[in-house]
Motif scaffolding. Structure first.
Motif, PDB file in Angstrom:
ATOM      1  N   PRO A 179       0.833  -1.214   0.000  1.00 48.76           N
ATOM      2  CA  PRO A 179       0.000   0.000   0.000  1.00 48.76           C
ATOM      3  C   PRO A 179       0.861   1.254   0.000  1.00 48.76           C
ATOM      4  O   PRO A 179       2.007   1.239   0.474  1.00 48.76           O
ATOM      5  N   SER A 180       0.314   2.340  -0.524  1.00 51.11           N
ATOM      6  CA  SER A 180       0.979   3.644  -0.416  1.00 51.11           C
ATOM      7  C   SER A 180       0.997   4.075   1.042  1.00 51.11           C
ATOM      8  O   SER A 180       0.070   3.776   1.799  1.00 51.11           O
ATOM      9  N   ARG A 181       2.055   4.780   1.406  1.00 48.53           N
ATOM     10  CA  ARG A 181       2.239   5.213   2.790  1.00 48.53           C
ATOM     11  C   ARG A 181       2.527   6.707   2.826  1.00 48.53           C
ATOM     12  O   ARG A 181       3.074   7.253   1.872  1.00 48.53           O
ATOM     13  N   PRO A 182       2.199   7.366   3.931  1.00 46.02           N
ATOM     14  CA  PRO A 182       2.641   8.756   4.084  1.00 46.02           C
ATOM     15  C   PRO A 182       4.168   8.818   4.037  1.00 46.02           C
ATOM     16  O   PRO A 182       4.849   7.820   4.296  1.00 46.02           O
ATOM     17  N   ASN A 183       4.701  10.006   3.725  1.00 42.82           N
ATOM     18  CA  ASN A 183       6.162  10.118   3.670  1.00 42.82           C
ATOM     19  C   ASN A 183       6.746  10.479   5.025  1.00 42.82           C
ATOM     20  O   ASN A 183       7.676  11.268   5.141  1.00 42.82           O
ATOM     21  N   CYS A 184       6.167   9.879   6.078  1.00 41.30           N
ATOM     22  CA  CYS A 184       6.689   9.925   7.444  1.00 41.30           C
ATOM     23  C   CYS A 184       6.310   8.593   8.072  1.00 41.30           C
ATOM     24  O   CYS A 184       5.598   7.795   7.455  1.00 41.30           O
ATOM     25  N   SER A 185       6.764   8.321   9.257  1.00 38.59           N
ATOM     26  CA  SER A 185       6.459   7.037   9.906  1.00 38.59           C
ATOM     27  C   SER A 185       4.950   6.868  10.087  1.00 38.59           C
ATOM     28  O   SER A 185       4.253   7.801  10.495  1.00 38.59           O
ATOM     29  N   ALA A 186       4.457   5.673   9.778  1.00 40.11           N
ATOM     30  CA  ALA A 186       3.020   5.411   9.880  1.00 40.11           C
ATOM     31  C   ALA A 186       2.793   3.908   9.951  1.00 40.11           C
ATOM     32  O   ALA A 186       3.562   3.123   9.384  1.00 40.11           O
ATOM     33  N   ASN A 187       1.725   3.511  10.636  1.00 42.40           N
ATOM     34  CA  ASN A 187       1.322   2.105  10.711  1.00 42.40           C
ATOM     35  C   ASN A 187       0.271   1.853   9.638  1.00 42.40           C
ATOM     36  O   ASN A 187      -0.921   2.063   9.867  1.00 42.40           O
ATOM     37  N   VAL A 188       0.708   1.434   8.454  1.00 36.11           N
ATOM     38  CA  VAL A 188      -0.219   1.163   7.355  1.00 36.11           C
ATOM     39  C   VAL A 188      -0.463  -0.347   7.335  1.00 36.11           C
ATOM     40  O   VAL A 188       0.358  -1.119   6.846  1.00 36.11           O
ATOM     41  N   TRP A 189      -1.584  -0.748   7.884  1.00 36.73           N
ATOM     42  CA  TRP A 189      -1.861  -2.171   8.100  1.00 36.73           C
ATOM     43  C   TRP A 189      -2.966  -2.715   7.204  1.00 36.73           C
ATOM     44  O   TRP A 189      -3.261  -3.910   7.256  1.00 36.73           O
ATOM     45  N   ALA A 190      -3.597  -1.852   6.380  1.00 36.44           N
ATOM     46  CA  ALA A 190      -4.653  -2.324   5.482  1.00 36.44           C
ATOM     47  C   ALA A 190      -4.565  -1.578   4.161  1.00 36.44           C
ATOM     48  O   ALA A 190      -4.066  -0.449   4.095  1.00 36.44           O
ATOM     49  N   TRP A 191      -5.075  -2.232   3.114  1.00 35.30           N
ATOM     50  CA  TRP A 191      -4.941  -1.692   1.752  1.00 35.30           C
ATOM     51  C   TRP A 191      -6.191  -2.051   0.952  1.00 35.30           C
ATOM     52  O   TRP A 191      -6.468  -3.211   0.718  1.00 35.30           O
ATOM     53  N   GLN A 192      -6.918  -1.019   0.549  1.00 36.13           N
ATOM     54  CA  GLN A 192      -8.052  -1.203  -0.365  1.00 36.13           C
ATOM     55  C   GLN A 192      -7.477  -1.143  -1.784  1.00 36.13           C
ATOM     56  O   GLN A 192      -7.327  -0.080  -2.365  1.00 36.13           O
ATOM     57  N   TYR A 193      -7.159  -2.298  -2.322  1.00 31.74           N
ATOM     58  CA  TYR A 193      -6.445  -2.342  -3.603  1.00 31.74           C
ATOM     59  C   TYR A 193      -7.376  -2.399  -4.808  1.00 31.74           C
ATOM     60  O   TYR A 193      -6.948  -2.224  -5.942  1.00 31.74           O
ATOM     61  N   GLY A 194      -8.670  -2.666  -4.569  1.00 30.95           N
ATOM     62  CA  GLY A 194      -9.628  -2.721  -5.670  1.00 30.95           C
ATOM     63  C   GLY A 194     -10.939  -2.073  -5.292  1.00 30.95           C
ATOM     64  O   GLY A 194     -11.499  -2.382  -4.236  1.00 30.95           O
ATOM     65  N   ARG A 195     -11.424  -1.179  -6.146  1.00 30.71           N
ATOM     66  CA  ARG A 195     -12.669  -0.474  -5.850  1.00 30.71           C
ATOM     67  C   ARG A 195     -13.725  -0.780  -6.901  1.00 30.71           C
ATOM     68  O   ARG A 195     -13.423  -1.012  -8.069  1.00 30.71           O
ATOM     69  N   ASP A 196     -14.982  -0.759  -6.444  1.00 26.67           N
ATOM     70  CA  ASP A 196     -16.139  -0.821  -7.343  1.00 26.67           C
ATOM     71  C   ASP A 196     -16.079  -2.010  -8.292  1.00 26.67           C
ATOM     72  O   ASP A 196     -16.070  -1.850  -9.520  1.00 26.67           O
ATOM     73  N   ALA A 197     -16.053  -3.187  -7.717  1.00 31.15           N
ATOM     74  CA  ALA A 197     -16.049  -4.406  -8.530  1.00 31.15           C
ATOM     75  C   ALA A 197     -17.310  -4.473  -9.390  1.00 31.15           C
ATOM     76  O   ALA A 197     -18.387  -4.045  -8.969  1.00 31.15           O
ATOM     77  N   ASP A 198     -17.186  -5.027 -10.587  1.00 35.52           N
ATOM     78  CA  ASP A 198     -18.323  -5.129 -11.503  1.00 35.52           C
ATOM     79  C   ASP A 198     -19.294  -6.224 -11.086  1.00 35.52           C
ATOM     80  O   ASP A 198     -20.509  -6.066 -11.180  1.00 35.52           O
ATOM     81  N   ALA A 199     -18.775  -7.352 -10.626  1.00 30.69           N
ATOM     82  CA  ALA A 199     -19.614  -8.520 -10.375  1.00 30.69           C
ATOM     83  C   ALA A 199     -20.522  -8.358  -9.155  1.00 30.69           C
ATOM     84  O   ALA A 199     -21.641  -8.866  -9.139  1.00 30.69           O
ATOM     85  N   CYS A 200     -20.036  -7.674  -8.124  1.00 27.35           N
ATOM     86  CA  CYS A 200     -20.802  -7.422  -6.897  1.00 27.35           C
ATOM     87  C   CYS A 200     -20.420  -6.025  -6.404  1.00 27.35           C
ATOM     88  O   CYS A 200     -19.300  -5.574  -6.655  1.00 27.35           O
ATOM     89  N   PRO A 201     -21.321  -5.329  -5.692  1.00 29.12           N
ATOM     90  CA  PRO A 201     -21.031  -3.948  -5.257  1.00 29.12           C
ATOM     91  C   PRO A 201     -20.114  -3.906  -4.030  1.00 29.12           C
ATOM     92  O   PRO A 201     -20.539  -3.577  -2.916  1.00 29.12           O
ATOM     93  N   ILE A 202     -18.844  -4.265  -4.239  1.00 25.99           N
ATOM     94  CA  ILE A 202     -17.881  -4.321  -3.137  1.00 25.99           C
ATOM     95  C   ILE A 202     -16.530  -3.771  -3.587  1.00 25.99           C
ATOM     96  O   ILE A 202     -16.269  -3.597  -4.774  1.00 25.99           O
ATOM     97  N   ASP A 203     -15.677  -3.485  -2.609  1.00 27.13           N
ATOM     98  CA  ASP A 203     -14.264  -3.198  -2.825  1.00 27.13           C
ATOM     99  C   ASP A 203     -13.475  -4.353  -2.208  1.00 27.13           C
ATOM    100  O   ASP A 203     -13.964  -5.024  -1.292  1.00 27.13           O
ATOM    101  N   THR A 204     -12.259  -4.584  -2.696  1.00 25.71           N
ATOM    102  CA  THR A 204     -11.454  -5.682  -2.156  1.00 25.71           C
ATOM    103  C   THR A 204     -10.279  -5.134  -1.345  1.00 25.71           C
ATOM    104  O   THR A 204      -9.682  -4.122  -1.713  1.00 25.71           O
ATOM    105  N   VAL A 205      -9.978  -5.820  -0.239  1.00 26.60           N
ATOM    106  CA  VAL A 205      -9.065  -5.287   0.779  1.00 26.60           C
ATOM    107  C   VAL A 205      -8.113  -6.378   1.267  1.00 26.60           C
ATOM    108  O   VAL A 205      -8.530  -7.533   1.458  1.00 26.60           O
ATOM    109  N   LEU A 206      -6.871  -5.998   1.491  1.00 26.30           N
ATOM    110  CA  LEU A 206      -5.911  -6.838   2.198  1.00 26.30           C
ATOM    111  C   LEU A 206      -5.540  -6.161   3.508  1.00 26.30           C
ATOM    112  O   LEU A 206      -5.400  -4.937   3.551  1.00 26.30           O
TER     113      LEU A 206
END
Length: 216
Positions: A179-206
């Motif tokens: 995932p993209s991170r701020p340009n300072c120290s940060a705890n980036v523990w989740a990533w919404q890597y896919g938005r607005d899926a065609d098959a179902c109205p959801i986003d995908t997340v790791l």
């Protein structure tokens, strides 16, 4: 690094939606859902829906989106208190991170972020922020907040909205957690890597398993 795969949706989780996701994408480990109903934007989470999600062997990633800008100490404190109150009402478990939904077109400042984090510090929940470190004012505001308050880095977790390679199935999710991170120290523990899926109205997340373990 151990990762968990899941989805988020503005719509309530029903049998129909869950079956769509299972068929098209796979069984989610968790489901991100909004705490409040906002007309034409989101269905608010209910106690019945929480039971349904948990009965189907998923955890809940709570999202607070009852605001349209993240500016000022008072507004940040009020948002946090509202999110905490609603989470308690719904019976969301202690220690869960609640994510403020900070869109990249929102105005954001360090005062709001500090107030959001500090209000959670005395509660039974933990402060998260869904945000875009690449576009919009979040990156600068967050880094200013960490300079002014040690609690921001110590206590908060970021759910990054970037980059966005696109929705995938569970088995096809990115192998590397980047995932993209701020340009300072940060705890980036989740990533919404896919938005607005065609098959179902959801986003995908790791998310990292250390975040997954805190969810209800």
């Amino acid at each position: 690094m151990l990762l968990n795969w899941g989805v988020d949706s503005a719509s309530a989780v029903t049998n129909e939606l869950l079956n769509c996701v299972r068929t098209q994408f796979g069984q989610p480990d968790f489901w991100g859902r909004y705490l409040h109903t906002i007309e034409n934007i989101s269905d608010g989470l209910s106690a019945e829906e929480i039971r349904f999600i948990q009965d189907n062997e998923m955890k809940i990633m709570p999202i607070y989106n009852n605001f349209s800008e993240a500016v000022g100490t008072r507004a940040g404190s009020v948002a946090a208190r509202n999110a905490i109150f609603r989470a308690r009402q719904l019976g969301i478990g202690d220690g869960t991170f609640i994510f403020a939904n900070i869109e990249n077109f929102f105005q954001v400042d360090a005062d709001w972020i500090i107030a959001w984090v500090e209000a959670f510090y005395t509660s039974s929940y933990r402060p998260g922020m869904y945000a875009d470190p690449d576009e919009g004012p979040f990156n600068e505001a967050y880094c200013q907040a960490t300079e002014r308050s040690e609690l921001v880095l110590e206590q908060s977790v970021i759910w990054s909205a970037e980059p966005e390679p696109g929705p995938t199935s569970k088995s096809g999710a990115p192998r590397r957690f980047q995932p993209s991170r701020p340009n300072c120290s940060a705890n980036v523990w989740a990533w919404q890597y896919g938005r607005d899926a065609d098959a179902c109205p959801i986003d995908t997340v790791l998310m990292e398993s250390r975040l997954y373990q805190t969810l209800t």
